[in-house]
Design an enzyme around this catalytic site. Structure first.
Site, short mmCIF file in Angstrom:
data_model
loop_
_atom_site.label_atom_id
_atom_site.label_comp_id
_atom_site.label_asym_id
_atom_site.label_seq_id
_atom_site.Cartn_x
_atom_site.Cartn_y
_atom_site.Cartn_z
N LYS A 33 0.85 -1.19 0.00
CA LYS A 33 0.00 0.00 0.00
C LYS A 33 0.88 1.24 0.00
O LYS A 33 1.81 1.35 0.80
CB LYS A 33 -0.91 0.02 1.23
CG LYS A 33 -1.82 1.26 1.29
CD LYS A 33 -2.78 1.19 2.46
CE LYS A 33 -2.17 1.71 3.74
NZ LYS A 33 -2.08 3.21 3.76
N ASP A 61 -3.60 4.24 -1.83
CA ASP A 61 -4.56 4.68 -0.82
C ASP A 61 -4.68 6.20 -0.84
O ASP A 61 -4.06 6.91 -0.04
CB ASP A 61 -4.08 4.18 0.55
CG ASP A 61 -5.11 4.42 1.65
OD1 ASP A 61 -6.29 4.65 1.33
OD2 ASP A 61 -4.72 4.36 2.84
N LYS A 63 -7.86 7.86 -0.96
CA LYS A 63 -9.11 8.29 -0.33
C LYS A 63 -9.69 9.51 -1.05
O LYS A 63 -10.00 10.54 -0.43
CB LYS A 63 -8.90 8.59 1.16
CG LYS A 63 -8.41 7.38 1.97
CD LYS A 63 -8.29 7.73 3.44
CE LYS A 63 -7.81 6.55 4.27
NZ LYS A 63 -6.37 6.23 4.02
N PHE A 65 -11.91 12.28 -2.72
CA PHE A 65 -13.22 12.86 -2.43
C PHE A 65 -13.31 14.20 -3.13
O PHE A 65 -12.50 15.09 -2.89
CB PHE A 65 -13.43 13.05 -0.92
CG PHE A 65 -14.78 13.61 -0.58
CD1 PHE A 65 -15.86 12.77 -0.39
CD2 PHE A 65 -14.97 14.98 -0.45
CE1 PHE A 65 -17.12 13.28 -0.09
CE2 PHE A 65 -16.21 15.50 -0.14
CZ PHE A 65 -17.30 14.65 0.04
N ASP A 66 -14.28 14.33 -4.03
CA ASP A 66 -14.48 15.59 -4.75
C ASP A 66 -15.79 15.47 -5.52
O ASP A 66 -16.53 14.49 -5.37
CB ASP A 66 -13.30 15.86 -5.70
CG ASP A 66 -13.00 17.35 -5.84
OD1 ASP A 66 -13.95 18.12 -6.11
OD2 ASP A 66 -11.83 17.74 -5.69
N THR A 70 -14.49 15.48 -11.20
CA THR A 70 -13.08 15.52 -10.79
C THR A 70 -12.60 14.14 -10.38
O THR A 70 -11.49 13.72 -10.75
CB THR A 70 -12.89 16.51 -9.63
OG1 THR A 70 -13.29 17.82 -10.08
CG2 THR A 70 -11.45 16.56 -9.18
N THR A 116 -10.34 4.00 10.59
CA THR A 116 -10.14 3.19 11.79
C THR A 116 -9.50 3.96 12.95
O THR A 116 -9.43 3.44 14.06
CB THR A 116 -9.28 1.95 11.49
OG1 THR A 116 -8.05 2.36 10.89
CG2 THR A 116 -10.00 1.00 10.56
N GLY A 208 1.29 -1.90 8.72
CA GLY A 208 2.35 -0.95 8.41
C GLY A 208 3.44 -0.92 9.44
O GLY A 208 4.42 -1.66 9.37
N ARG A 209 3.28 -0.07 10.47
CA ARG A 209 4.35 0.15 11.44
C ARG A 209 4.89 -1.11 12.12
O ARG A 209 6.10 -1.21 12.32
CB ARG A 209 3.87 1.17 12.49
CG ARG A 209 3.92 2.60 11.97
CD ARG A 209 3.14 3.56 12.84
NE ARG A 209 1.70 3.41 12.62
CZ ARG A 209 0.79 4.27 13.09
NH1 ARG A 209 1.18 5.31 13.80
NH2 ARG A 209 -0.48 4.09 12.84
#
Length: 234
Positions: A33, A61, A63, A65-66, A70, A116, A208-209
């Site tokens: 990702k 990733d 995300k 939004f528009d 667009t 999350t 991830g971490r």
């Protein structure tokens, strides 16, 4: 073949560090990702290199939004990178526009329900309607899937509820907020272990971490894979 149920989040500052981490992980990880935080650090170039030169699957990733036009144009532009997954916010008009932009391509559009890292207090501060977080996640997931989303992003704690929806048949559930047993929670508030997330109905988990910050990232990834392999594959 490595287990593509594990998606490793390369939430590092730039593409060079991302590529170095991917090289450390080697063949043990096949799916990565790349998020918004790396966009100005060469994220799209890294996505292209990992996909074309290393044969990895890529989850971008963003995300998005528009307004619909667009979003449609943005997704159409991103299809040139031969990505596997792309996130957009789960509002139906956004999902429909993203699907139009991805028309004719294999790119899967995944809808974000509720991040999350958020709990009810956070939703109140954002003026989102009242109600239990799980109920809102399931409601948003249903609306996004009805709008044509190929899958949803949701906390492991909501995966089973979403999997039970009639609209979820044949669709993907991807769960961030996954922490191996004993790992620090960081800023995540709704979490689960890898095995419990998959058992609840998730198709892919994002870690991830706990992997890229580990002293031995490859060993950390292998520990997650071992946990997944203890389950019977669907």
């Amino acid at each position: 073949m490595s287990d593509d149920r594990l998606i490793v989040a390369l939430d590092v500052p730039n593409a060079l560090q991302g590529l170095a981490m991917a090289e450390r992980l080697g063949d043990s990880v096949s799916f990565y990702k790349i998020g918004l935080g790396m966009l100005t650090g060469g994220g799209l170039a890294l996505a292209n290199e990992l996909k074309q030169d290393h044969g990895k699957r890529i989850f971008l990733d963003m995300k998005l939004f528009d307004i619909g036009n667009t979003v449609e144009n943005a997704v159409r532009g991103l299809t040139q990178f031969d990505l596997d997954f792309l996130t957009v916010h789960g509002d139906p008009h956004v999902v429909r526009a993203a699907k139009e932009g991805a028309s004719g391509k294999d790119l899967k559009i995944l809808a974000v329900t509720i991040l999350t890292s958020l709990n009810r207090d956070d939703l109140d501060a954002s003026l989102l309607k009242s109600g239990d977080v799980q109920d809102l996640v399931v409601e948003r997931a249903a609306k996004a899937l009805e709008a044509g989303a190929d899958g949803v992003i949701a906390s492991p704690q909501e995966a089973a509820l979403i999997r039970a929806l009639p609209q979820s048949e044949g669709r993907l559930i991807v769960t961030p907020g996954v922490r191996p047993t004993g790992a620090a929670l960081g800023d995540q508030k709704r979490v689960a272990t890898p095995a419990s997330a998959i058992s609840a109905g998730a198709d892919h988990i994002v870690v991830g971490r706990p992997i890229y910050q580990a002293d031995d990232p490859k060993a950390a990834a292998q520990a997650v894979l071992n946990e997944l392999n203890s389950l019977t594959r669907h």
